[in-house]
Write a protein that holds these residues in place. Structure first.
Motif, PDB file in Angstrom:
ATOM      1  N   ALA A  31       0.838  -1.202   0.000  1.00 32.30           N
ATOM      2  CA  ALA A  31       0.000   0.000   0.000  1.00 32.30           C
ATOM      3  C   ALA A  31       0.873   1.252   0.000  1.00 32.30           C
ATOM      4  O   ALA A  31       0.636   2.187  -0.783  1.00 32.30           O
ATOM      5  CB  ALA A  31      -0.934   0.003   1.214  1.00 32.30           C
ATOM      6  N   TYR A  32       1.894   1.271   0.852  1.00 31.13           N
ATOM      7  CA  TYR A  32       2.810   2.418   0.864  1.00 31.13           C
ATOM      8  C   TYR A  32       3.499   2.564  -0.493  1.00 31.13           C
ATOM      9  O   TYR A  32       3.671   3.667  -0.995  1.00 31.13           O
ATOM     10  CB  TYR A  32       3.859   2.276   1.966  1.00 31.13           C
ATOM     11  CG  TYR A  32       3.300   2.341   3.359  1.00 31.13           C
ATOM     12  CD1 TYR A  32       2.773   3.535   3.868  1.00 31.13           C
ATOM     13  CD2 TYR A  32       3.302   1.231   4.185  1.00 31.13           C
ATOM     14  CE1 TYR A  32       2.265   3.602   5.161  1.00 31.13           C
ATOM     15  CE2 TYR A  32       2.804   1.291   5.478  1.00 31.13           C
ATOM     16  CZ  TYR A  32       2.281   2.476   5.953  1.00 31.13           C
ATOM     17  OH  TYR A  32       1.780   2.546   7.231  1.00 31.13           O
ATOM     18  N   GLU A  33       3.892   1.447  -1.077  1.00 27.17           N
ATOM     19  CA  GLU A  33       4.570   1.480  -2.378  1.00 27.17           C
ATOM     20  C   GLU A  33       3.680   2.098  -3.448  1.00 27.17           C
ATOM     21  O   GLU A  33       4.113   2.973  -4.202  1.00 27.17           O
ATOM     22  CB  GLU A  33       4.977   0.063  -2.799  1.00 27.17           C
ATOM     23  CG  GLU A  33       5.637  -0.002  -4.147  1.00 27.17           C
ATOM     24  CD  GLU A  33       5.888  -1.416  -4.621  1.00 27.17           C
ATOM     25  OE1 GLU A  33       5.675  -1.670  -5.820  1.00 27.17           O
ATOM     26  OE2 GLU A  33       6.302  -2.262  -3.793  1.00 27.17           O
ATOM     27  N   ALA A  34       2.430   1.656  -3.528  1.00 25.10           N
ATOM     28  CA  ALA A  34       1.514   2.154  -4.550  1.00 25.10           C
ATOM     29  C   ALA A  34       1.249   3.647  -4.369  1.00 25.10           C
ATOM     30  O   ALA A  34       1.269   4.414  -5.345  1.00 25.10           O
ATOM     31  CB  ALA A  34       0.205   1.376  -4.504  1.00 25.10           C
ATOM     32  N   ILE A  35       1.034   4.069  -3.137  1.00 26.57           N
ATOM     33  CA  ILE A  35       0.733   5.482  -2.888  1.00 26.57           C
ATOM     34  C   ILE A  35       1.961   6.352  -3.128  1.00 26.57           C
ATOM     35  O   ILE A  35       1.869   7.415  -3.756  1.00 26.57           O
ATOM     36  CB  ILE A  35       0.180   5.669  -1.461  1.00 26.57           C
ATOM     37  CG1 ILE A  35      -1.161   4.938  -1.339  1.00 26.57           C
ATOM     38  CG2 ILE A  35       0.029   7.146  -1.124  1.00 26.57           C
ATOM     39  CD1 ILE A  35      -1.662   4.802   0.095  1.00 26.57           C
ATOM     40  N   LEU A  36       3.125   5.914  -2.651  1.00 22.06           N
ATOM     41  CA  LEU A  36       4.342   6.690  -2.856  1.00 22.06           C
ATOM     42  C   LEU A  36       4.663   6.790  -4.345  1.00 22.06           C
ATOM     43  O   LEU A  36       5.030   7.857  -4.841  1.00 22.06           O
ATOM     44  CB  LEU A  36       5.515   6.073  -2.088  1.00 22.06           C
ATOM     45  CG  LEU A  36       6.831   6.835  -2.136  1.00 22.06           C
ATOM     46  CD1 LEU A  36       6.680   8.247  -1.559  1.00 22.06           C
ATOM     47  CD2 LEU A  36       7.911   6.072  -1.364  1.00 22.06           C
ATOM     48  N   ALA A  37       4.512   5.689  -5.081  1.00 20.44           N
ATOM     49  CA  ALA A  37       4.758   5.707  -6.524  1.00 20.44           C
ATOM     50  C   ALA A  37       3.841   6.723  -7.206  1.00 20.44           C
ATOM     51  O   ALA A  37       4.277   7.488  -8.069  1.00 20.44           O
ATOM     52  CB  ALA A  37       4.552   4.317  -7.120  1.00 20.44           C
ATOM     53  N   ASP A  38       2.581   6.769  -6.811  1.00 20.88           N
ATOM     54  CA  ASP A  38       1.634   7.716  -7.386  1.00 20.88           C
ATOM     55  C   ASP A  38       2.034   9.152  -7.062  1.00 20.88           C
ATOM     56  O   ASP A  38       2.010  10.018  -7.940  1.00 20.88           O
ATOM     57  CB  ASP A  38       0.227   7.435  -6.862  1.00 20.88           C
ATOM     58  CG  ASP A  38      -0.767   8.459  -7.368  1.00 20.88           C
ATOM     59  OD1 ASP A  38      -1.100   8.421  -8.566  1.00 20.88           O
ATOM     60  OD2 ASP A  38      -1.189   9.326  -6.562  1.00 20.88           O
ATOM     61  N   ILE A  46       9.740   9.550 -13.291  1.00 19.21           N
ATOM     62  CA  ILE A  46       9.498   8.249 -13.924  1.00 19.21           C
ATOM     63  C   ILE A  46       9.695   7.193 -12.843  1.00 19.21           C
ATOM     64  O   ILE A  46      10.786   7.054 -12.281  1.00 19.21           O
ATOM     65  CB  ILE A  46      10.467   8.005 -15.095  1.00 19.21           C
ATOM     66  CG1 ILE A  46      10.267   9.068 -16.176  1.00 19.21           C
ATOM     67  CG2 ILE A  46      10.274   6.597 -15.666  1.00 19.21           C
ATOM     68  CD1 ILE A  46      11.367   9.094 -17.214  1.00 19.21           C
ATOM     69  N   VAL A  47       8.615   6.476 -12.533  1.00 18.92           N
ATOM     70  CA  VAL A  47       8.627   5.506 -11.446  1.00 18.92           C
ATOM     71  C   VAL A  47       8.433   4.101 -12.016  1.00 18.92           C
ATOM     72  O   VAL A  47       7.438   3.832 -12.681  1.00 18.92           O
ATOM     73  CB  VAL A  47       7.507   5.799 -10.413  1.00 18.92           C
ATOM     74  CG1 VAL A  47       7.530   4.782  -9.290  1.00 18.92           C
ATOM     75  CG2 VAL A  47       7.624   7.219  -9.871  1.00 18.92           C
ATOM     76  N   GLU A  48       9.401   3.229 -11.731  1.00 20.76           N
ATOM     77  CA  GLU A  48       9.264   1.810 -12.084  1.00 20.76           C
ATOM     78  C   GLU A  48       9.037   1.047 -10.792  1.00 20.76           C
ATOM     79  O   GLU A  48       9.857   1.131  -9.869  1.00 20.76           O
ATOM     80  CB  GLU A  48      10.524   1.302 -12.771  1.00 20.76           C
ATOM     81  CG  GLU A  48      10.799   1.963 -14.101  1.00 20.76           C
ATOM     82  CD  GLU A  48      12.101   1.478 -14.702  1.00 20.76           C
ATOM     83  OE1 GLU A  48      12.117   0.366 -15.282  1.00 20.76           O
ATOM     84  OE2 GLU A  48      13.109   2.201 -14.559  1.00 20.76           O
ATOM     85  N   ARG A  49       7.921   0.339 -10.723  1.00 19.13           N
ATOM     86  CA  ARG A  49       7.614  -0.471  -9.534  1.00 19.13           C
ATOM     87  C   ARG A  49       8.025  -1.919  -9.765  1.00 19.13           C
ATOM     88  O   ARG A  49       7.896  -2.450 -10.859  1.00 19.13           O
ATOM     89  CB  ARG A  49       6.116  -0.420  -9.234  1.00 19.13           C
ATOM     90  CG  ARG A  49       5.649   0.928  -8.739  1.00 19.13           C
ATOM     91  CD  ARG A  49       4.176   0.945  -8.430  1.00 19.13           C
ATOM     92  NE  ARG A  49       3.863  -0.028  -7.383  1.00 19.13           N
ATOM     93  CZ  ARG A  49       2.633  -0.428  -7.097  1.00 19.13           C
ATOM     94  NH1 ARG A  49       1.602   0.038  -7.766  1.00 19.13           N
ATOM     95  NH2 ARG A  49       2.423  -1.313  -6.144  1.00 19.13           N
ATOM     96  N   LEU A  71      12.232   2.286  -8.647  1.00 19.87           N
ATOM     97  CA  LEU A  71      13.398   2.866  -9.289  1.00 19.87           C
ATOM     98  C   LEU A  71      12.930   4.179  -9.904  1.00 19.87           C
ATOM     99  O   LEU A  71      11.992   4.197 -10.711  1.00 19.87           O
ATOM    100  CB  LEU A  71      13.974   1.935 -10.362  1.00 19.87           C
ATOM    101  CG  LEU A  71      15.239   2.442 -11.050  1.00 19.87           C
ATOM    102  CD1 LEU A  71      16.386   2.610 -10.053  1.00 19.87           C
ATOM    103  CD2 LEU A  71      15.648   1.507 -12.178  1.00 19.87           C
ATOM    104  N   LEU A  72      13.542   5.284  -9.486  1.00 24.24           N
ATOM    105  CA  LEU A  72      13.113   6.615  -9.904  1.00 24.24           C
ATOM    106  C   LEU A  72      14.055   7.177 -10.969  1.00 24.24           C
ATOM    107  O   LEU A  72      15.265   7.242 -10.754  1.00 24.24           O
ATOM    108  CB  LEU A  72      13.079   7.560  -8.704  1.00 24.24           C
ATOM    109  CG  LEU A  72      12.299   7.062  -7.484  1.00 24.24           C
ATOM    110  CD1 LEU A  72      12.307   8.111  -6.396  1.00 24.24           C
ATOM    111  CD2 LEU A  72      10.883   6.665  -7.853  1.00 24.24           C
TER     112      LEU A  72
END
Length: 130
Positions: A31-38, A46-49, A71-72
């Motif tokens: 959840a943190y990953e998805a929100i932070l990526a957004d 450019i965000v690669e999850r 990866l930003l």
């Protein structure tokens, strides 16, 4: 958005702090990953999850030996945790990823701690001036 690795690191820490402040600890890492990526993508990053990290050794290649959380701009690795406290193993994991990807800097963020400050680590892979 063109940004240096240091600019990216500052931005990810700022976004992570706001996320921890508003949602607190206790959510799943995903959840943190998805929100932070957004949040980062909204700022033009450019965000690669779940970026595959290959391992090459003695003529053998594993295309997906590991997966980096974020990866930003192809230049900053961000590894996220949601645990009570970070262990030395978490920092070693980030350093291994940095070496395999030949990147200079990573940020390790643990959203599981009571305060954000106790869960943020900058991890350098050698000389940042390269």
């Amino acid at each position: 958005m063109t940004a240096s690795v240091e600019d990216l690191a500052r931005l990810v820490v700022d976004c992570g702090f706001r996320l921890h402040q508003n949602l607190g600890p206790g959510l799943l890492e995903s959840a943190y990953e998805a929100i932070l990526a957004d949040q980062l993508a909204r700022r033009g990053i450019i965000v690669e999850r779940q970026k595959p990290i290959p391992i090459r050794y003695d003529g053998v290649e594993l295309a997906e030996g590991f997966r980096a959380d974020l990866l930003l701009n192809g230049q900053l690795l961000v590894e996220l945790k949601s645990v009570e406290r970070l262990s030395p193993l978490h920092s070693k994991q980030v350093l291994t990823y940095l070496r395999l990807l030949d990147l200079p800097l990573g940020v390790l963020i643990n959203f599981g701690g009571a305060t954000f400050k106790e869960g943020v680590r900058r991890i350098a892979n050698g000389d940042l001036g390269r």
